[in-house]
Design a protein around this motif. Structure first.
Motif, PDB file in Angstrom:
ATOM      1  N   ALA A 177      -7.491  26.187  -2.139  1.00  0.00           N
ATOM      2  CA  ALA A 177      -6.492  27.031  -1.465  1.00  0.00           C
ATOM      3  C   ALA A 177      -5.319  26.180  -0.990  1.00  0.00           C
ATOM      4  O   ALA A 177      -4.152  26.574  -1.102  1.00  0.00           O
ATOM      5  CB  ALA A 177      -7.150  27.760  -0.292  1.00  0.00           C
ATOM      6  N   LEU A 178      -5.654  24.987  -0.489  1.00  0.00           N
ATOM      7  CA  LEU A 178      -4.610  24.084   0.006  1.00  0.00           C
ATOM      8  C   LEU A 178      -3.662  23.681  -1.132  1.00  0.00           C
ATOM      9  O   LEU A 178      -2.444  23.780  -1.014  1.00  0.00           O
ATOM     10  CB  LEU A 178      -5.264  22.846   0.629  1.00  0.00           C
ATOM     11  CG  LEU A 178      -4.295  21.747   1.066  1.00  0.00           C
ATOM     12  CD1 LEU A 178      -3.482  22.211   2.279  1.00  0.00           C
ATOM     13  CD2 LEU A 178      -5.034  20.464   1.406  1.00  0.00           C
ATOM     14  N   PHE A 179      -4.265  23.265  -2.267  1.00  0.00           N
ATOM     15  CA  PHE A 179      -3.412  22.820  -3.379  1.00  0.00           C
ATOM     16  C   PHE A 179      -2.630  23.980  -3.983  1.00  0.00           C
ATOM     17  O   PHE A 179      -1.493  23.821  -4.413  1.00  0.00           O
ATOM     18  CB  PHE A 179      -4.255  22.084  -4.433  1.00  0.00           C
ATOM     19  CG  PHE A 179      -4.605  20.687  -3.989  1.00  0.00           C
ATOM     20  CD1 PHE A 179      -3.600  19.729  -3.814  1.00  0.00           C
ATOM     21  CD2 PHE A 179      -5.923  20.316  -3.714  1.00  0.00           C
ATOM     22  CE1 PHE A 179      -3.892  18.450  -3.390  1.00  0.00           C
ATOM     23  CE2 PHE A 179      -6.227  19.033  -3.286  1.00  0.00           C
ATOM     24  CZ  PHE A 179      -5.209  18.096  -3.119  1.00  0.00           C
ATOM     25  N   TYR A 180      -3.236  25.172  -3.967  1.00  0.00           N
ATOM     26  CA  TYR A 180      -2.501  26.345  -4.458  1.00  0.00           C
ATOM     27  C   TYR A 180      -1.253  26.570  -3.603  1.00  0.00           C
ATOM     28  O   TYR A 180      -0.146  26.763  -4.105  1.00  0.00           O
ATOM     29  CB  TYR A 180      -3.423  27.571  -4.433  1.00  0.00           C
ATOM     30  CG  TYR A 180      -2.685  28.857  -4.697  1.00  0.00           C
ATOM     31  CD1 TYR A 180      -2.235  29.167  -5.995  1.00  0.00           C
ATOM     32  CD2 TYR A 180      -2.403  29.753  -3.669  1.00  0.00           C
ATOM     33  CE1 TYR A 180      -1.536  30.331  -6.238  1.00  0.00           C
ATOM     34  CE2 TYR A 180      -1.704  30.922  -3.899  1.00  0.00           C
ATOM     35  CZ  TYR A 180      -1.265  31.207  -5.180  1.00  0.00           C
ATOM     36  OH  TYR A 180      -0.557  32.353  -5.423  1.00  0.00           O
ATOM     37  N   ALA A 181      -1.456  26.494  -2.280  1.00  0.00           N
ATOM     38  CA  ALA A 181      -0.331  26.709  -1.363  1.00  0.00           C
ATOM     39  C   ALA A 181       0.745  25.637  -1.547  1.00  0.00           C
ATOM     40  O   ALA A 181       1.946  25.931  -1.567  1.00  0.00           O
ATOM     41  CB  ALA A 181      -0.841  26.719   0.075  1.00  0.00           C
ATOM     42  N   LEU A 182       0.293  24.372  -1.711  1.00  0.00           N
ATOM     43  CA  LEU A 182       1.250  23.276  -1.885  1.00  0.00           C
ATOM     44  C   LEU A 182       2.008  23.403  -3.199  1.00  0.00           C
ATOM     45  O   LEU A 182       3.186  23.031  -3.304  1.00  0.00           O
ATOM     46  CB  LEU A 182       0.521  21.928  -1.852  1.00  0.00           C
ATOM     47  CG  LEU A 182      -0.018  21.491  -0.493  1.00  0.00           C
ATOM     48  CD1 LEU A 182      -0.832  20.208  -0.641  1.00  0.00           C
ATOM     49  CD2 LEU A 182       1.123  21.276   0.492  1.00  0.00           C
ATOM     50  N   GLY A 183       1.342  23.948  -4.224  1.00  0.00           N
ATOM     51  CA  GLY A 183       1.933  23.969  -5.551  1.00  0.00           C
ATOM     52  C   GLY A 183       2.792  25.178  -5.830  1.00  0.00           C
ATOM     53  O   GLY A 183       3.446  25.259  -6.871  1.00  0.00           O
ATOM     54  N   ARG A 184       2.739  26.136  -4.928  1.00  0.00           N
ATOM     55  CA  ARG A 184       3.539  27.342  -5.163  1.00  0.00           C
ATOM     56  C   ARG A 184       5.019  27.001  -5.236  1.00  0.00           C
ATOM     57  O   ARG A 184       5.495  26.083  -4.550  1.00  0.00           O
ATOM     58  CB  ARG A 184       3.336  28.329  -4.012  1.00  0.00           C
ATOM     59  CG  ARG A 184       2.212  29.276  -4.280  1.00  0.00           C
ATOM     60  CD  ARG A 184       2.178  30.451  -3.365  1.00  0.00           C
ATOM     61  NE  ARG A 184       2.762  30.233  -2.051  1.00  0.00           N
ATOM     62  CZ  ARG A 184       2.775  31.180  -1.133  1.00  0.00           C
ATOM     63  NH1 ARG A 184       2.263  32.374  -1.395  1.00  0.00           N
ATOM     64  NH2 ARG A 184       3.324  30.965   0.046  1.00  0.00           N
ATOM     65  N   ALA A 185       5.771  27.774  -6.006  1.00  0.00           N
ATOM     66  CA  ALA A 185       7.218  27.535  -6.090  1.00  0.00           C
ATOM     67  C   ALA A 185       7.820  27.698  -4.699  1.00  0.00           C
ATOM     68  O   ALA A 185       7.482  28.647  -3.982  1.00  0.00           O
ATOM     69  CB  ALA A 185       7.841  28.544  -7.049  1.00  0.00           C
ATOM     70  N   PRO A 186       8.650  26.774  -4.269  1.00  0.00           N
ATOM     71  CA  PRO A 186       9.239  26.893  -2.925  1.00  0.00           C
ATOM     72  C   PRO A 186      10.087  28.153  -2.817  1.00  0.00           C
ATOM     73  O   PRO A 186      10.771  28.543  -3.772  1.00  0.00           O
ATOM     74  CB  PRO A 186      10.075  25.626  -2.794  1.00  0.00           C
ATOM     75  CG  PRO A 186      10.246  25.108  -4.166  1.00  0.00           C
ATOM     76  CD  PRO A 186       9.103  25.592  -4.989  1.00  0.00           C
TER      77      PRO A 186
END
Ligand code: CUA
Length: 321
Positions: free
Chosen positions: A39-48
């Protein structure tokens, strides 16, 4: 003589129950850990959604986000279910530990002292009762009921390969049931801080085949060996003539003290001073010559001996197999 002290290598059914619970807990926690990292990496990787040139879209501040709420509710529910499953597994393990069948159990009493273990083998016939120290022999495959008492302060009985911990409390009697299913030598350790030499309050549990156990018990019930030569006899006479005999028992002699460990078969034990030194004539001599340097604060006083007396006494004790 090396002894295993390892919770992850159970050698008996009780330790197996505990190891299974540990494995199950680690598995569930690993899944949770991986899910949280994902979940953390998904959130970090989302398009800004914003950068220096684009202002952030704050419209969602006033708009209910039903998708996000669903995810949070699902995560909370899963967490509660996971914790309940772990609670259930823990209760099931506790019940399994408490229901070890005790038919034909060996009864042993362990008394914790600062800083050694008194081990008493009970018997309906008083003449068959015997006592040893820092070493417990048990037969493989037979349940063992250990009664736990303390002579001074709180100690804790812990043989990780065979079971969890149980406290020894002054004025109280606790019991612990265990069974070794694999022959071997397992190290035990006092697991409750009990003073200066708490760390040097070890013991060994030796799980023997039933035949070896019967032989060991017969040998332990026998009184101390007779002096085999003159040097040993001189050592015995020195021991009896000095304060040693006032604190230690050697069955078959007039030494009947109960302050320190029973020494009737001390030469046959793997260790002296609660696991501190392997038993040899040399280590016995070193211990008698200066117990307070080897184990500061222990109750063994320095009994001044001449070099000849020290040699003779240590030869005598080493001969008590
Ligand atoms: Cu006994 Cu710590």
């Amino acid at each position: 003589m090396t002894a295993l002290q390892d919770v992850l290598h159970p050698a008996g059914i009780q330790a197996s129950h505990i190891a299974s619970l540990w494995g199950f807990t680690v598995a569930i926690c690993a899944v949770v850990f991986v899910a949280i990292l994902a979940a953390l990496f998904y959130a970090l990787g989302r398009a800004p959604r914003a950068d220096a040139a684009t202002a952030p879209d704050m419209a969602s501040m006033d708009r209910p986000e039903s998708g996000t709420r669903r995810i949070v509710v699902a995560a909370v529910t899963l967490s509660i279910v996971g914790l309940l499953v772990l609670l259930g597994a823990s209760i099931a393990t506790d019940r399994a530990l408490a229901t070890l069948p005790l038919e034909n159990a060996v009864h042993i009493e362990m008394v914790g002292h600062q800083w050694w273990w008194e081990v008493n083998y009970d018997d309906p016939q008083p003449s068959r009762i015997f006592s040893t120290a820092n070493e417990m022999h048990i037969p493989v495959g037979r349940p063992v009921l250990v009664t736990l008492k303390a002579g001074d302060v709180i100690h804790s009985f812990w043989v990780p390969n065979l079971h969890g911990k149980k406290d020894l409390i002054p004025g109280r009697t606790n019991t612990i049931q265990l069974r070794a299913d694999k022959a071997g030598i397992y190290r035990g350790q006092c697991a409750e801080f009990c003073g200066l030499q708490h760390a040097h309050m070890g013991f060994v549990v030796i799980a023997d085949t039933p035949e070896d156990f019967a032989k060991w018990v017969d040998a332990q019930r026998a009184p101390a060996a007779q002096a085999s030569d003159e040097a040993v006899a001189a050592g015995r006479d020195t021991f009896m003539g000095k304060p040693c005999a006032g604190c230690h028992t050697i069955r078959g002699t007039q030494a009947a003290g109960t302050t320190g460990p029973d020494l009737t078969h001390v030469g046959g034990r793997a260790f002296i001073a609660a696991g501190l030194l392997a038993t040899t004539q040399g280590s016995l001599a070193a211990w008698i010559a200066d117990p307070q340097t080897l184990k500061p604060g222990n109750n063994m006083p320095l009994v001044p001996l001449t070099p000849d007396e020290l040699r003779a006494v240590s030869a005598y004790l080493a001969s008590l197999k």
